[in-house]
Scaffold this motif. Structure first.
Motif, PDB file in Angstrom:
ATOM      1  N   ALA A  62       0.837  -1.200   0.000  1.00 47.92           N
ATOM      2  CA  ALA A  62       0.000   0.000   0.000  1.00 47.92           C
ATOM      3  C   ALA A  62       0.877   1.258   0.000  1.00 47.92           C
ATOM      4  N   ASP A  63       1.942   1.250   0.825  1.00 49.35           N
ATOM      5  CA  ASP A  63       2.860   2.391   0.845  1.00 49.35           C
ATOM      6  C   ASP A  63       3.467   2.613  -0.539  1.00 49.35           C
ATOM      7  N   VAL A  65       2.317   1.650  -3.572  1.00 48.10           N
ATOM      8  CA  VAL A  65       1.344   2.106  -4.579  1.00 48.10           C
ATOM      9  C   VAL A  65       0.998   3.578  -4.347  1.00 48.10           C
ATOM     10  N   LYS A  66       0.808   3.930  -3.065  1.00 44.95           N
ATOM     11  CA  LYS A  66       0.463   5.325  -2.756  1.00 44.95           C
ATOM     12  C   LYS A  66       1.564   6.276  -3.238  1.00 44.95           C
ATOM     13  N   LEU A  67       2.824   5.914  -2.959  1.00 45.20           N
ATOM     14  CA  LEU A  67       3.929   6.780  -3.354  1.00 45.20           C
ATOM     15  C   LEU A  67       4.043   6.856  -4.874  1.00 45.20           C
ATOM     16  N   ALA A  69       1.664   6.876  -6.919  1.00 44.47           N
ATOM     17  CA  ALA A  69       0.586   7.712  -7.463  1.00 44.47           C
ATOM     18  C   ALA A  69       0.728   9.167  -7.036  1.00 44.47           C
ATOM     19  N   LYS A  70       1.724   9.479  -6.217  1.00 39.04           N
ATOM     20  CA  LYS A  70       1.852  10.863  -5.745  1.00 39.04           C
ATOM     21  C   LYS A  70       2.624  11.728  -6.726  1.00 39.04           C
ATOM     22  N   GLU A  71       2.501  13.055  -6.519  1.00 35.94           N
ATOM     23  CA  GLU A  71       3.217  13.992  -7.383  1.00 35.94           C
ATOM     24  C   GLU A  71       4.727  13.797  -7.233  1.00 35.94           C
ATOM     25  N   ILE A  73       8.214  15.538  -7.462  1.00 35.71           N
ATOM     26  CA  ILE A  73       8.815  16.873  -7.503  1.00 35.71           C
ATOM     27  C   ILE A  73      10.316  16.771  -7.704  1.00 35.71           C
ATOM     28  N   GLU A 233      14.781  15.216  -0.290  1.00 41.72           N
ATOM     29  CA  GLU A 233      14.151  15.855  -1.451  1.00 41.72           C
ATOM     30  C   GLU A 233      13.411  14.868  -2.350  1.00 41.72           C
ATOM     31  N   TYR A 234      13.489  13.586  -2.051  1.00 42.89           N
ATOM     32  CA  TYR A 234      12.819  12.609  -2.919  1.00 42.89           C
ATOM     33  C   TYR A 234      11.339  12.503  -2.576  1.00 42.89           C
ATOM     34  N   SER A 235      10.490  12.461  -3.610  1.00 45.23           N
ATOM     35  CA  SER A 235       9.057  12.297  -3.364  1.00 45.23           C
ATOM     36  C   SER A 235       8.473  11.425  -4.470  1.00 45.23           C
ATOM     37  N   LEU A 239      10.795   8.165  -4.559  1.00 45.13           N
ATOM     38  CA  LEU A 239      10.850   7.670  -3.177  1.00 45.13           C
ATOM     39  C   LEU A 239      10.349   6.232  -3.115  1.00 45.13           C
ATOM     40  N   ARG A 243      12.529   3.179  -1.679  1.00 45.23           N
ATOM     41  CA  ARG A 243      12.097   2.318  -0.581  1.00 45.23           C
ATOM     42  C   ARG A 243      12.092   0.849  -1.007  1.00 45.23           C
TER      43      ARG A 243
END
Lengths: 342, 145
Positions: A62-63, A65-67, A69-71, A73, A233-235, A239, A243
């Motif tokens: 879940a972590d 997949v969520k990451l 789908a995030k923006e 930057i 700075e990783y997103s 990220l 991970r």
């Protein structure tokens, strides 16, 4: 003849991509993160992830997949090619290293004389990637984290390589070998941890903990001092990949510990045919989990060291101990075996 | 989109930002993360970097001094992002109402999704706030904030 070669090639590709290869290690990595978090929670008298899938099994997924789908930057001043490629290379390197592990037999997918040295090089390259990932965003906290990670590398690299090389001493009686396969086969009747390698195993555990940047060696990503260290700075996708790379590296290092010191898949390969592969895999995973639980206990029992304390400890105690252990394994043990068999 | 929504509801990572609180609310926020309440059950984790966070938990009255930094931290968070105002001071400036250096509420500076009232709110109330936020997220579908 031609057809057989093509089928053999196809089986090799499938082996690399699916079973003891990439997919297997990605799933094993996510599974190991779950075990790690769950056991860590148990040691702290809580329950840990619970509602995501049965017993929270799907929490790492879940972590991820969520990451994904995030923006995503990229900071303005970043060196973009390096910043973006570090997560990809980190994942690729960890998966590459995992191919050497003897999961379903005494031999990994990739195996050649001297592959132990290649693994030592890959473990160092992973830290160089951390360094690049910390310097490329041109931001203060990642820079501090990157410096710390390299300083820390100076402390634990020699003990790590020495403990890995010490394990090759098991093969001395069998003509000597610098390959994983040789080390595994030498442990057929007698695991190396039961002899002169117990100290080497302890040193390997500490060095692996430092390589994975986990407590007490999470100095490069100390979140109470330098935000999130080199990963600050990783997103988003980057990220998520970082991970995942960490999880695969965790599975790889646990597997390496099991391979070098706990006899790898033995006695699984004694079972003939396909059953041997299945039994070997189960035994290998169980031994890796034992190593993982030891690493988790270290994480739960200790608090973070300062960078100077860590380097001090490494050079005053860990390096001399590892050299002593190497001498013990390479010189004293074979000599004793020689004298006893005279 | 089903899988992404499923993942988002189960992995809210929070970032804690103090805009000048008396530390009462901060202690309660930290208490909500302790083994007694064990929010990791729901996948909630406290992260250090705004780049990693999904939910910004703000405590304390928003002073003019902190406004710039608060906006910057908010802008550094990747979309989709949510904001939770914890405590009376944060939601409506509380005891500091009409002070020359304090904004009347957090929503004067950045958009807010959930308000948790109390001086300080109990950890149960903060966890309830996160649950309310997730319910709101469920209704949004597709993750537009």
């Amino acid at each position: 003849m031609e057809g057989e070669a093509v089928i053999q090639e196809l089986i090799d590709v499938l082996r690399t991509l699916l079973f003891p290869g990439f997919l297997f290690f990605v799933i094993l990595g996510l599974f190991f993160e779950w075990i790690d978090r769950k056991f860590y929670a148990k040691l702290q008298n809580r329950v840990g992830p619970l509602y995501t899938g049965p017993w929270g099994l799907l929490q790492p997924l879940a972590d991820f997949v969520k990451l994904m789908a995030k923006e995503d930057i990229v900071p303005e001043g970043a060196i973009k090619p390096i910043f973006s490629s570090v997560p990809v290379f980190a994942l690729a390197l960890s998966l590459f290293a995992a191919l050497f592990l003897p999961v379903c037999g005494p031999q990994g997918i990739v195996s050649f004389p001297g592959d132990v040295i290649v693994l030592a090089v890959v473990l160092t390259l992973l830290v160089i990637l951390v360094f690049l990932g910390g310097l490329s965003p041109a931001s203060r906290y990642p820079e501090v984290g990157a410096e710390r990670s390299v300083l820390q590398l100076l402390g634990y690299e020699i003990p790590l390589v020495a403990s890995i090389l010490g394990a090759t001493a098991m093969t001395v009686g069998l003509g000597g070998s610098l390959s994983i396969e040789g080390i595994v086969n030498a442990q057929r009747d007698w695991w190396s941890i039961l002899g002169f390698q117990a100290l080497g195993f302890a040193i390997f555990l500490l060095a692996a903990q430092a390589e994975l940047e986990r407590v007490p060696f999470d100095i490069p990503e100390a979140e109470t001092e330098i935000v999130a260290g080199w990963t600050t700075e990783y997103s988003g996708k980057k990220l998520a990949l970082l991970r995942l790379a960490r999880d695969v590296e965790l599975a790889f290092l646990c597997g390496l510990g099991a391979t070098l010191f706990l006899g790898g898949p033995w006695p699984g390969p004694l079972v003939p045919g396909l059953g041997g592969a299945i039994v070997s895999t189960i035994i290998f995973v169980i031994k890796s989990i034992v190593v993982l639980l030891l690493l988790t206990v270290i994480r739960a029992a200790m608090s973070r060291l300062r960078i100077d304390q860590m380097v001090n400890f490494a050079w005053k105690y860990l390096v001399p101990l590892s050299i002593f252990q190497l001498l013990l394994a390479v010189v004293v043990a074979p000599l004793m075996i020689h004298l006893l068999t005279l | 989109m089903g899988l992404v929504d499923w993942a988002r509801l189960r992995s809210p990572w929070v970032l804690h930002f103090n805009t000048g609180a008396c530390n009462g609310c901060d202690i309660e926020v930290v208490a909500a993360l302790t083994p007694r309440y064990d929010v990791e059950r729901f996948g909630i984790r406290l992260v250090g970097s705004p780049r990693h966070a999904d939910i910004l938990i703000v405590t304390g009255p928003v002073t003019k001094q902190v406004e710039k930094r608060l906006k910057r931290v908010y802008e550094q968070m990747p979309e989709p992002k949510f904001v939770m105002a914890v405590g009376n001071c944060c939601a409506s400036s509380g005891a500091f109402r009409n002070c020359y250096n304090v904004y009347p509420g957090l929503d004067n500076v950045i958009p807010v999704d959930v308000y948790v009232m109390g001086c300080p709110p109990k950890p149960e109330a903060i966890i309830n706030g996160v649950v309310k936020l997730l319910e709101k997220l469920k209704k949004l579908k597709g993750g537009a904030s």
